[in-house]
Design a protein around this motif. Sequence first.
Motif, mmCIF file in Angstrom:
data_model
loop_
_atom_site.group_PDB
_atom_site.id
_atom_site.type_symbol
_atom_site.label_atom_id
_atom_site.label_comp_id
_atom_site.label_asym_id
_atom_site.label_seq_id
_atom_site.Cartn_x
_atom_site.Cartn_y
_atom_site.Cartn_z
ATOM 1 N N LEU A 57 0.894 -1.184 0.007
ATOM 2 C CA LEU A 57 -0.013 0.019 -0.030
ATOM 3 C C LEU A 57 1.009 1.355 -0.021
ATOM 4 O O LEU A 57 1.952 1.287 0.577
ATOM 5 N N MET A 58 0.366 2.280 -0.671
ATOM 6 C CA MET A 58 0.958 3.427 -0.531
ATOM 7 C C MET A 58 -0.139 4.417 0.155
ATOM 8 O O MET A 58 -1.222 4.581 -0.304
ATOM 9 N N GLY A 59 0.631 5.046 1.294
ATOM 10 C CA GLY A 59 -0.208 6.047 2.146
ATOM 11 C C GLY A 59 -0.018 7.427 1.694
ATOM 12 O O GLY A 59 1.212 7.657 1.580
ATOM 13 N N VAL A 60 -0.739 8.178 1.604
ATOM 14 C CA VAL A 60 -0.663 9.540 1.118
ATOM 15 C C VAL A 60 -1.455 10.557 2.448
ATOM 16 O O VAL A 60 -2.619 10.431 2.517
ATOM 17 N N ASP A 61 -0.761 11.442 3.040
ATOM 18 C CA ASP A 61 -1.107 12.350 3.717
ATOM 19 C C ASP A 61 -1.146 13.646 3.202
ATOM 20 O O ASP A 61 0.001 14.268 2.934
ATOM 21 N N LYS A 85 2.853 13.779 1.990
ATOM 22 C CA LYS A 85 3.731 12.925 2.631
ATOM 23 C C LYS A 85 3.502 11.445 1.971
ATOM 24 O O LYS A 85 2.193 11.119 2.221
ATOM 25 N N LEU A 86 4.285 10.793 1.429
ATOM 26 C CA LEU A 86 3.915 9.490 1.008
ATOM 27 C C LEU A 86 4.557 8.257 1.797
ATOM 28 O O LEU A 86 5.877 8.572 2.338
ATOM 29 N N ALA A 87 4.272 7.160 1.809
ATOM 30 C CA ALA A 87 4.707 6.108 2.748
ATOM 31 C C ALA A 87 4.380 4.653 2.063
ATOM 32 O O ALA A 87 3.200 4.513 1.774
ATOM 33 N N ILE A 88 5.330 3.790 1.481
ATOM 34 C CA ILE A 88 4.712 2.639 1.140
ATOM 35 C C ILE A 88 5.243 1.636 2.180
ATOM 36 O O ILE A 88 6.596 1.499 2.542
ATOM 37 N N ILE A 89 4.143 0.768 2.444
ATOM 38 C CA ILE A 89 4.498 -0.483 3.359
ATOM 39 C C ILE A 89 4.184 -1.722 2.660
ATOM 40 O O ILE A 89 3.261 -1.970 1.599
ATOM 41 N N LEU A 133 8.599 0.386 3.472
ATOM 42 C CA LEU A 133 9.825 0.219 2.475
ATOM 43 C C LEU A 133 10.273 1.539 1.866
ATOM 44 O O LEU A 133 11.299 1.482 1.523
ATOM 45 N N HIS A 134 9.530 2.483 1.933
ATOM 46 C CA HIS A 134 10.077 3.749 1.482
ATOM 47 C C HIS A 134 8.934 5.058 1.895
ATOM 48 O O HIS A 134 7.842 4.758 2.067
ATOM 49 N N THR A 135 9.792 6.161 1.968
ATOM 50 C CA THR A 135 8.860 7.361 2.297
ATOM 51 C C THR A 135 9.316 8.545 1.576
ATOM 52 O O THR A 135 10.510 8.552 1.363
ATOM 53 N N ASP A 136 8.428 9.228 1.258
ATOM 54 C CA ASP A 136 8.963 10.552 0.421
ATOM 55 C C ASP A 136 7.952 11.573 0.667
ATOM 56 O O ASP A 136 7.089 11.333 1.407
ATOM 57 N N VAL A 137 8.218 12.682 -0.034
ATOM 58 C CA VAL A 137 7.132 14.023 -0.019
ATOM 59 C C VAL A 137 7.206 14.454 -1.389
ATOM 60 O O VAL A 137 8.183 14.431 -2.309
ATOM 61 N N ARG A 176 7.119 5.676 -10.768
ATOM 62 C CA ARG A 176 8.231 4.978 -10.419
ATOM 63 C C ARG A 176 8.158 4.082 -9.205
ATOM 64 O O ARG A 176 8.708 2.913 -9.300
ATOM 65 N N LEU A 177 7.944 4.729 -8.347
ATOM 66 C CA LEU A 177 7.551 3.943 -7.009
ATOM 67 C C LEU A 177 6.707 3.019 -6.877
ATOM 68 O O LEU A 177 6.773 2.075 -6.413
ATOM 69 N N LEU A 178 5.685 3.300 -7.559
ATOM 70 C CA LEU A 178 4.423 2.239 -7.643
ATOM 71 C C LEU A 178 4.956 1.119 -8.380
ATOM 72 O O LEU A 178 4.556 -0.107 -8.160
ATOM 73 N N LEU A 179 5.616 1.361 -9.588
ATOM 74 C CA LEU A 179 6.327 0.197 -10.214
ATOM 75 C C LEU A 179 7.307 -0.549 -9.621
ATOM 76 O O LEU A 179 7.372 -1.784 -9.686
#
Length: 974
Positions: A527-531, A539-543, A550-554, A571-574
Amino acid sequence: MSSLPRRVKSEAKTPTSEDDELPSFLSSSSESEEEEEEWEPKSKIAKRPRLSKKNEAKPKKVAAPQTAVARRKVKKGAIKEEMDVSFAIAPEEDNRMQLLKPKEEDVDTKPKTSHQKPEVPKKVEINSFQGKNVESLESDVKPSTSVPIVGIQVKHEKSEEDFAFDEPPFKKIKSTTSPEGKPVKNLGGNKVKEEFEMNWDIVQALSETTNVEPWVCANLIRLFKEENTIPFIARYRKELINNLEADALREVQQALEELRAVAKKTHTMIQKLKKEGKLSGGLLTALLNCRTSEELDHVSAPYKTGSKGTKAQRAKQLGLEPAALSILQNPVELNLSSYVRPNTKGLSTMREVEAGVQHILADIFAKDKDTLDFIRKLCQQRYICIQSALAKVSSKSGNEKDIDKFQLYHEFSCNIKSIQHHQILAINRGENLKILTVKVNIPDGVKNEFCWWCVNERWRPKQFLKPELMRILRTSVEDAYKRLIYPLLCREFRSKLTSDAEKESVMMFGRNLRQLLLTSPVRGRTLMGVDPGYKHGCKLAIISPTSQILHTDVVYLHSGQGFREAEKIKRLLLQYNCSTVVIGNGTACRETEAYFADLIMKKYFAPLDVVYCIVSEAGASIYSVSPEASKEMPDLDPNLRSAVSIARRVQDPLAELVKIEPKHIGVGMYQHDVSQTLLKATLDSVVEECVSFVGVDINICSEILLRHIAGLNANRAKNIIEWREKNGPFINREQLKEVKGLGPKSFQQCAGFIRFNQEYIKTFCSNKKKEPGSHAFMTKAGAQGKKKGKPVPYASQQPNPLDQTCIHPESYNIAMRFLSLIGGNANDIGKSDMQQKVNAVIQKEGLEGTAKRLNTTVHTLQLIIDGLTQPEGFDIRTDFDKPDFKRSIVCFEDLSVGAVLTGKVENATPFGVFVDIGVGKAGLIPVRNITEAKLSKVKKRKSLGLGPGERVEVKVLNVDIPRLRVTLDLIRVL
């Protein structure tokens, strides 16, 4: 002859009054005594209890044959010495619970161990309950539910049914026919001894308040007194509570606490007044009659320290009380002119004397129980309304925006019997903000009838009254009504309406919270969480599917860089093969949703088929800066922690939401207008209920989740985690007893809600089985790091397949006998073969017949069947709704009257249900449009209303674009 056993019982007690000194549950009525004579066909002497030396009556001796019979009866184990709580049963069950002599072969012949209590003589009496007789077996020791019943075979006159009420296994007394102790339900009356005695019975008062049967209330009082938790009672004590739901148990518990609070406050006031010398017999009776805080305040207000005193008290100090009493009792000899004292203030003129007498009489009338009962009954039969109007001060100087919020209540009037709970809370809020003025309107007809009744019936003088004295009496009645009784009634009505509204709102908040916590988890997805955010970016977070970060970003989607950021998101989703986006519903949610919906519609993320959903982010920002979050994600920026929390709310809502204080989750409107103490207690109880009923895997769950299990707290959960880290995984439920601070009661409460993954345990045991000094060979003392003892055989640390089920350890013996009956194996739990074998036996003998054969209750047997047939890893949340995943978005302007849409319930209130239909603003289904016919028949409901997370099909009835409001009609529940 029939009276002899009863005479012996009375002689065994030194007090002169049997009914006053005996415990309430041992008192017997005349009907019970008559039934005792009919019930005992052979010898009534055998029913005489064995008298101990301590209680033996010295003046009279008991015949030796009678004592011998009683001694033989004790030897046969007819009464268990450790049974110390008497539970009432439903009246219709009474005729099935007559206990006769036990069989000889059922007596345990093994010597007593050191932890067993010495045998104590017992009493056998027959109590009367609602016209039907039940038998009460009571010991001389203090009641407790934590002691099991001795396993004895009992012969019944009509039918046979015992109750599963086993307690912690280590306290069970084994017998030859039931090695683990036989489940039996003890019987008793409805009398419960309270710490603070009042003139009303707490069981009856609780029953009247909650509309629950008295025998259920009596049982619940005892269960709560023994510190049993609501989840434990609701699941494992169904036969004692008539199968009540957890919400009903909470309501009874709250009502019980309120009654006890009034009783405690009353006795505190009595002691205070007694010390000050102000306590009279009449005042004591009035205080002990009080059932509510309002009544208590009304009676005790004049006697509080620092009070100037009432008009009646000042008149009594002037010596006018005899004159006032003479008007009612002996008016012929009364001469008011003799009380006139020209130089004394308050007695200087005849008018002042008459006024003083009037005040004393009014005070007597206003505190009389019969008078108050009459006026209350009269009000119930008449139209009493509550009215609100715009306050004059607020209309001049108030905030216009705030005033408009209460436009509906500027000229509002409604019968107190039909006013809605949300209207009461809204009126109270407006009154607190000084925007509204509120009053209760009681019609003049009530006053007129009340005054006539007082003068001509209740307070009619015993002798003829002179016209001037009759005038004083009438004036006193009117003064009592206007100055004392009417304000009291208004306070009572307002208090009752507010209390009911608060309770109903809190219960609805609890239902909303339960629906959120039990949302079906989305497992097996990355899942990709978006705040969402504007200036500071999203703010993004992939768990991972196992909740690993797995990854965090803005990314900055709303500052002209949307196209460039889309490349990063793709790119992150793929890279992580993520096809599910979870967006928080906070600031910039609508714009972020439109951004992702546009990219999805253009198939920008191909070959991934990306979907998204909106979840509540209430409390996420609070949690992100909490100590728990810092401990869990120490290297992560607090702003990014909220994105992780949003994603995990979809993956496992329960495990994530329990980290946040319930009131911050956003469970409904008006939550700040209700009692915060009541709200916190209810929401905490709902969290405990949900976590317990779902269950936790003891070897992988977090400390935060574990502390919400029934019977556990923060310290016990911490000790469990420390034990696990030091000694390795738990093998079975019995090892929980080795944890520091987890005693028999805690084990009893929590054991049934803790699960064990059998595959993991078997793998661990196979690797550790032959290692010397390993976990499997440690004793209880060794596991705690204390002095080592004799190694425990490995067999005692073998995994138990029943530990993966909802079956309580106290019922394992019954479960194993049931498995033997159907020819099943514990290793086949959850398989189709087990279901077929269970169905074959139940179809042949029926549920009740099988329960009787196993000597248990239908409720316990049903729980055992559920535990054996549910598949491995069964989760009750699969019956609840999952998040609503979407690929496109609808604009508010696209809505039209008559359009049929699907949506998800966002929140439930007393006046309707808000539904997210994907236009940025939730639509409202008024409560009048939610009928039973439109609700799903398949899903079991605890109330008529809908709950958060449920998917519904609705029709648009009205669209108000300027105010952004949509009115909907419910078509059906999906």
